[in-house]
Design a protein around this motif. Structure first.
Motif, mmCIF file in Angstrom:
data_model
loop_
_atom_site.group_PDB
_atom_site.id
_atom_site.type_symbol
_atom_site.label_atom_id
_atom_site.label_comp_id
_atom_site.label_asym_id
_atom_site.label_seq_id
_atom_site.Cartn_x
_atom_site.Cartn_y
_atom_site.Cartn_z
ATOM 1 N N ALA A 29 0.814 -1.219 0.000
ATOM 2 C CA ALA A 29 0.000 0.000 0.000
ATOM 3 C C ALA A 29 0.846 1.267 0.000
ATOM 4 O O ALA A 29 0.362 2.329 -0.381
ATOM 5 C CB ALA A 29 -0.938 0.005 1.195
ATOM 6 N N VAL A 30 2.107 1.157 0.427
ATOM 7 C CA VAL A 30 2.980 2.333 0.412
ATOM 8 C C VAL A 30 3.134 2.869 -1.004
ATOM 9 O O VAL A 30 3.330 4.067 -1.224
ATOM 10 C CB VAL A 30 4.346 1.981 1.045
ATOM 11 N N GLN A 32 0.946 3.446 -3.022
ATOM 12 C CA GLN A 32 -0.163 4.333 -3.350
ATOM 13 C C GLN A 32 -0.013 5.712 -2.720
ATOM 14 O O GLN A 32 -0.935 6.527 -2.823
ATOM 15 C CB GLN A 32 -1.485 3.701 -2.871
ATOM 16 N N VAL A 33 1.114 5.965 -2.033
ATOM 17 C CA VAL A 33 1.332 7.269 -1.402
ATOM 18 C C VAL A 33 1.735 8.278 -2.464
ATOM 19 O O VAL A 33 2.633 8.025 -3.270
ATOM 20 C CB VAL A 33 2.420 7.166 -0.310
ATOM 21 N N HIS A 38 1.319 13.043 2.424
ATOM 22 C CA HIS A 38 0.761 11.703 2.575
ATOM 23 C C HIS A 38 1.838 10.709 3.010
ATOM 24 O O HIS A 38 1.557 9.774 3.771
ATOM 25 C CB HIS A 38 0.121 11.259 1.266
ATOM 26 N N ALA A 42 1.597 8.448 6.347
ATOM 27 C CA ALA A 42 1.747 6.989 6.300
ATOM 28 C C ALA A 42 2.840 6.520 7.252
ATOM 29 O O ALA A 42 2.670 5.543 7.990
ATOM 30 C CB ALA A 42 2.058 6.550 4.873
ATOM 31 N N PHE A 189 -2.644 5.743 8.362
ATOM 32 C CA PHE A 189 -2.018 5.054 7.236
ATOM 33 C C PHE A 189 -2.995 4.914 6.066
ATOM 34 O O PHE A 189 -2.649 5.166 4.916
ATOM 35 C CB PHE A 189 -1.519 3.677 7.683
ATOM 36 N N THR A 193 -2.794 6.462 2.255
ATOM 37 C CA THR A 193 -2.675 5.569 1.096
ATOM 38 C C THR A 193 -3.964 5.460 0.304
ATOM 39 O O THR A 193 -3.984 4.787 -0.732
ATOM 40 C CB THR A 193 -2.267 4.165 1.553
ATOM 41 N N THR A 198 -5.571 4.251 -7.620
ATOM 42 C CA THR A 198 -5.054 2.909 -7.374
ATOM 43 C C THR A 198 -4.755 2.235 -8.699
ATOM 44 O O THR A 198 -5.620 2.206 -9.596
ATOM 45 C CB THR A 198 -6.080 2.069 -6.598
#
Length: 230
Positions: A29-30, A32-33, A38, A42, A189, A193, A198
């Motif tokens: 998921a990192v 998607q930062v 952001h 996160a 978080f 994210t 996405t």
């Protein structure tokens, strides 16, 4: 036994949460930062969540740590409430031997001193009748010393369990605080994210056509030519 078993289950649950936090899911998921702000959220969320797990594990591990309970431990300020409960009804704990925690310790010391003195006197006494009298007194004092010693051992065992129970209650409060940190960290978080687009990789299969045996041939048909000879 039951208190330590409860602590082991709590420790296992906290360890499972920590394993989930450092697994591949959050790391994927990192990706998607988007943006420095952001990224900061996160990172802060992961730090808070891991800190909450660490607090829960540290506080619970103290319950499982070995400890030594002595007279000094019983008389410490941490066990003042235990001494107060005992001295409210001393006959339930010491019978008629003592009326307070300090009194049972003093009674045991007095018995030990008397036993040592009578033993020395009986060893050097030459008169048989007086030696027999001293030995009879020694036997009675030894019985009293054994009785007071049993009460002291029971008191030390009670103090030992009392400490474990107090540490378990403290670990539950710390675990609750750690859980709140984990929740706060997870919220931060997912906020960090979940704001950007996405990207999901899609695999497109390659289709290759192969000629079929029943398909007509594409090779042009050649008609044989005949040459006339004179």
């Amino acid at each position: 036994g039951l208190l330590r078993t409860t602590a082991k289950w709590t420790l296992a649950a906290a360890g499972a949460v920590g394993a989930a936090l450092i697994s591949g899911g959050p790391l994927v998921a990192v990706g998607q930062v988007h943006g420095l702000w952001h990224a900061f959220l996160a990172g802060l969320g992961l730090v808070l969540a891991l800190a909450g797990v660490g607090i829960a594990i540290w506080s619970t591990s103290k319950v499982l740590a070995p400890r030594l309970t002595t007279r000094k431990t019983v008389m410490s300020p941490a066990l003042a409430s235990l001494r107060k409960d005992i001295e409210a009804e001393p006959e339930q704990f010491f019978g008629l031997t003592a009326t307070s925690v300090t009194g049972i310790f003093k009674r045991q010391d007095d018995h030990r001193e008397i036993v040592a003195n009578l033993s020395r006197q009986a060893a050097i006494e030459e008169d048989p009748q007086r030696r027999a009298l001293l030995e009879g007194q020694l036997h009675r004092v030894e019985q009293n010393a054994a009785r007071s010693g049993a009460y002291v051992r029971r008191l030390l065992a009670l103090a030992h369990v009392w400490q474990i129970e107090a540490d378990l209650q403290r670990s539950r409060r710390c675990t609750l605080g750690g859980a709140l940190l984990v929740i706060a960290g997870a919220v931060l978080f997912f906020i960090a994210t979940g704001g950007g687009p996405t990207y999901v990789p899609v695999l497109t299969p390659q289709v290759t056509a192969t000629p079929s045996a029943s398909a007509p041939s594409t090779v042009p048909h050649q008609t044989p030519t005949h040459s006339a000879t004179p």
